[in-house]
Design an enzyme around this catalytic site. Structure first.
Site, PDB file in Angstrom:
ATOM      1  N   ASP A  12      39.130  45.850  34.175  1.00 46.75           N
ATOM      2  CA  ASP A  12      38.049  45.954  33.362  1.00 46.75           C
ATOM      3  C   ASP A  12      37.504  47.621  33.015  1.00 46.75           C
ATOM      4  O   ASP A  12      37.402  48.192  33.940  1.00 46.75           O
ATOM      5  CB  ASP A  12      36.810  44.979  33.761  1.00 46.75           C
ATOM      6  N   ASN A  14      38.012  49.261  29.963  1.00 47.57           N
ATOM      7  CA  ASN A  14      38.786  50.217  29.059  1.00 47.57           C
ATOM      8  C   ASN A  14      37.927  50.479  27.792  1.00 47.57           C
ATOM      9  O   ASN A  14      37.808  51.740  27.418  1.00 47.57           O
ATOM     10  CB  ASN A  14      39.836  49.320  28.392  1.00 47.57           C
ATOM     11  N   ARG A  16      34.684  50.577  27.395  1.00 51.36           N
ATOM     12  CA  ARG A  16      33.678  51.588  27.744  1.00 51.36           C
ATOM     13  C   ARG A  16      34.187  53.121  27.928  1.00 51.36           C
ATOM     14  O   ARG A  16      33.670  53.780  27.421  1.00 51.36           O
ATOM     15  CB  ARG A  16      32.898  50.971  28.980  1.00 51.36           C
ATOM     16  N   HIS A  29      41.807  51.264  25.677  1.00 50.61           N
ATOM     17  CA  HIS A  29      43.050  50.365  25.967  1.00 50.61           C
ATOM     18  C   HIS A  29      44.356  50.858  26.131  1.00 50.61           C
ATOM     19  O   HIS A  29      45.113  50.633  26.919  1.00 50.61           O
ATOM     20  CB  HIS A  29      43.253  49.269  24.825  1.00 50.61           C
ATOM     21  N   SER A  57      42.212  37.191  28.359  1.00 50.96           N
ATOM     22  CA  SER A  57      41.547  35.982  28.903  1.00 50.96           C
ATOM     23  C   SER A  57      41.406  34.898  27.752  1.00 50.96           C
ATOM     24  O   SER A  57      41.397  35.343  26.573  1.00 50.96           O
ATOM     25  CB  SER A  57      40.175  36.048  29.474  1.00 50.96           C
ATOM     26  N   THR A  58      41.166  33.812  27.988  1.00 51.38           N
ATOM     27  CA  THR A  58      41.200  32.759  26.958  1.00 51.38           C
ATOM     28  C   THR A  58      39.792  33.170  26.081  1.00 51.38           C
ATOM     29  O   THR A  58      39.543  32.510  24.869  1.00 51.38           O
ATOM     30  CB  THR A  58      40.789  31.190  27.419  1.00 51.38           C
ATOM     31  N   GLU A  59      38.857  33.487  26.738  1.00 48.82           N
ATOM     32  CA  GLU A  59      37.654  34.015  26.044  1.00 48.82           C
ATOM     33  C   GLU A  59      37.648  35.335  25.382  1.00 48.82           C
ATOM     34  O   GLU A  59      36.960  35.587  24.351  1.00 48.82           O
ATOM     35  CB  GLU A  59      36.501  34.255  27.198  1.00 48.82           C
ATOM     36  N   ARG A  63      36.708  38.272  20.615  1.00 53.44           N
ATOM     37  CA  ARG A  63      36.473  39.623  20.148  1.00 53.44           C
ATOM     38  C   ARG A  63      36.862  39.966  18.755  1.00 53.44           C
ATOM     39  O   ARG A  63      37.670  39.036  18.085  1.00 53.44           O
ATOM     40  CB  ARG A  63      37.311  40.660  21.068  1.00 53.44           C
ATOM     41  N   LEU A 122      59.581  43.558  42.994  1.00 56.48           N
ATOM     42  CA  LEU A 122      58.133  43.159  42.920  1.00 56.48           C
ATOM     43  C   LEU A 122      58.049  42.133  41.699  1.00 56.48           C
ATOM     44  O   LEU A 122      58.643  42.235  40.572  1.00 56.48           O
ATOM     45  CB  LEU A 122      57.469  44.584  42.289  1.00 56.48           C
ATOM     46  N   ARG A 178      31.677  40.008  38.450  1.00 56.42           N
ATOM     47  CA  ARG A 178      31.934  38.450  38.354  1.00 56.42           C
ATOM     48  C   ARG A 178      33.451  38.235  38.212  1.00 56.42           C
ATOM     49  O   ARG A 178      34.358  39.285  38.110  1.00 56.42           O
ATOM     50  CB  ARG A 178      31.337  38.211  36.868  1.00 56.42           C
TER      51      ARG A 178
HETATM   52  C1  IPE Z   1      37.928  40.097  32.051  1.00 56.70           C
HETATM   53  O1  IPE Z   1      37.336  41.201  31.439  1.00 56.70           O
HETATM   54  C2  IPE Z   1      39.180  40.050  31.209  1.00 56.70           C
HETATM   55  C3  IPE Z   1      40.137  40.900  31.320  1.00 56.70           C
HETATM   56  C4  IPE Z   1      40.159  41.951  32.161  1.00 56.70           C
HETATM   57  C5  IPE Z   1      41.413  40.621  30.673  1.00 56.70           C
HETATM   58  P1  IPE Z   1      36.101  40.697  30.190  1.00 56.70           P
HETATM   59  O2  IPE Z   1      35.469  42.214  29.751  1.00 56.70           O
HETATM   60  O3  IPE Z   1      36.639  40.086  29.186  1.00 56.70           O
HETATM   61  O4  IPE Z   1      35.151  40.312  31.114  1.00 56.70           O
HETATM   62  P2  IPE Z   1      33.500  39.443  30.564  1.00 56.70           P
HETATM   63  O5  IPE Z   1      33.562  38.974  29.453  1.00 56.70           O
HETATM   64  O6  IPE Z   1      32.783  41.007  30.723  1.00 56.70           O
HETATM   65  O7  IPE Z   1      33.175  38.842  31.668  1.00 56.70           O
HETATM   66  C1  IPE Z   2      39.357  45.173  29.866  1.00 58.69           C
HETATM   67  O1  IPE Z   2      38.483  46.090  29.226  1.00 58.69           O
HETATM   68  C2  IPE Z   2      40.407  44.746  29.065  1.00 58.69           C
HETATM   69  C3  IPE Z   2      40.487  43.526  28.184  1.00 58.69           C
HETATM   70  C4  IPE Z   2      39.555  42.533  28.216  1.00 58.69           C
HETATM   71  C5  IPE Z   2      41.627  43.357  27.509  1.00 58.69           C
HETATM   72  P1  IPE Z   2      37.415  45.781  28.302  1.00 58.69           P
HETATM   73  O2  IPE Z   2      37.863  45.676  26.832  1.00 58.69           O
HETATM   74  O3  IPE Z   2      36.694  44.466  28.531  1.00 58.69           O
HETATM   75  O4  IPE Z   2      36.484  47.015  28.411  1.00 58.69           O
HETATM   76  P2  IPE Z   2      34.804  46.846  28.524  1.00 58.69           P
HETATM   77  O5  IPE Z   2      34.391  46.111  29.697  1.00 58.69           O
HETATM   78  O6  IPE Z   2      34.483  46.559  27.364  1.00 58.69           O
HETATM   79  O7  IPE Z   2      34.472  48.444  28.929  1.00 58.69           O
HETATM   80 MG    MG Z   3      35.193  44.157  29.968  1.00 59.63          MG
END
Ligand code: IPE
Ligand code: IPE
Ligand code: MG
Length: 224
Positions: A12, A14, A16, A29, A57-59, A63, A122, A178
């Site tokens: 997590d 990327n 930001r 990314h 993620s499924t969520e 985006r 691996l 989380r």
């Molecule tokens: C979790 O990160 C999913 C991945 C790293 C692929 P998110 O950035 O989507 O998580 P939330 O929504 O902040 O909890």
């Molecule tokens: C995690 O980085 C990668 C994916 C969820 C694909 P984010 O894109 O969630 O980066 P932040 O949390 O917005 O910085």
């Molecule tokens: Mg994130």
């Protein structure tokens, strides 16, 4: 010293990182992929057998479309460019999650899994369109259909992670504490490490530090 077989990572931060350094989430990314390569090397060096990476993620479908398209573009070019290298380095790729993507992505994922299926140094599990609650629900539905008992063993055997031992370590970068619907069943006894670093800043040294710390933890599993 605790044995270490499987590390799972919520990569997590990327977006930001990209915004802060280049005013572009996309740049974050693409930069994050460089960390993926570093951590693959670190995993081999530390003789880790399974590395599970949360990539989408499924969520994450919530985006903006342009960001989703860019993430799949990155995935596509990563697999196209790196699959031969993965094969050569004896790395097996497995996708965790529902393969509900455009046809060309599905074909590429299946091909990548197939090409690397006999590799044994691996195993990289790429969690893509992965949601832990959905995974558990689908396992229970399958058990019901087959009229099998709801037991711990049966549930485990119908998760995407069948044949994969539970991770000993879960790392989440990006300075949030989380789980975001990741491996809820599989991490019931996992040691969890939260890193304040954004994923593109995370490096092999940070990875090594966590492994060192993990090795010294007294793991009780309910005993004393
Ligand atoms: C979790 O990160 C999913 C991945 C790293 C692929 P998110 O950035 O989507 O998580 P939330 O929504 O902040 O909890
Ligand atoms: C995690 O980085 C990668 C994916 C969820 C694909 P984010 O894109 O969630 O980066 P932040 O949390 O917005 O910085
Ligand atoms: Mg994130």
């Amino acid at each position: 010293m605790n044995p270490l077989n499987h590390v799972a990572i919520i990569m997590d931060g990327n977006g930001r990182w990209g915004l802060k350094n280049y005013n572009s989430r996309k740049r974050g990314h693409s930069e994050g992929l460089k960390t993926v390569e570093k951590i693959i090397k670190g995993s081999i060096k530390n003789k880790i057998n399974y590395l599970t990476l949360f990539a989408f993620s499924t969520e994450n479908w919530k985006r903006p479309k342009s960001e989703i398209n860019y993430l799949f573009h990155l995935l596509e070019s990563f697999l196209k460019n790196k699959i031969d290298e993965l094969k050569k380095n004896n790395i097996k790729l497995k996708i965790l999650g529902e393969k509900k993507f455009p046809k060309k992505i599905i074909n590429l994922l299946k091909k990548s899994e197939f090409i690397t299926k006999n590799n044994s140094q691996l195993q990289i599990n790429l969690a893509l369109n992965y949601g832990s609650k959905q995974e558990i629900i689908s396992a229970i539905k399958k058990l019901n259909k087959k009229k099998l008992n709801i037991t711990e063993e049966n549930i485990s055997n119908f998760l995407y992670t069948k044949y994969i031992p539970d991770p000993e370590i879960l790392i989440r970068t990006g300075n949030t504490k989380r789980l975001s619907n990741f491996l809820l069943w599989q991490i019931s006894y996992t040691e969890i490490f939260f890193s304040k670093k954004l994923w593109p800043d995370f490096n092999e040294k940070d990875f090594e530090k966590i492994i060192k710390q993990f090795k010294k933890i007294k793991r009780n599993f309910g005993k004393i």
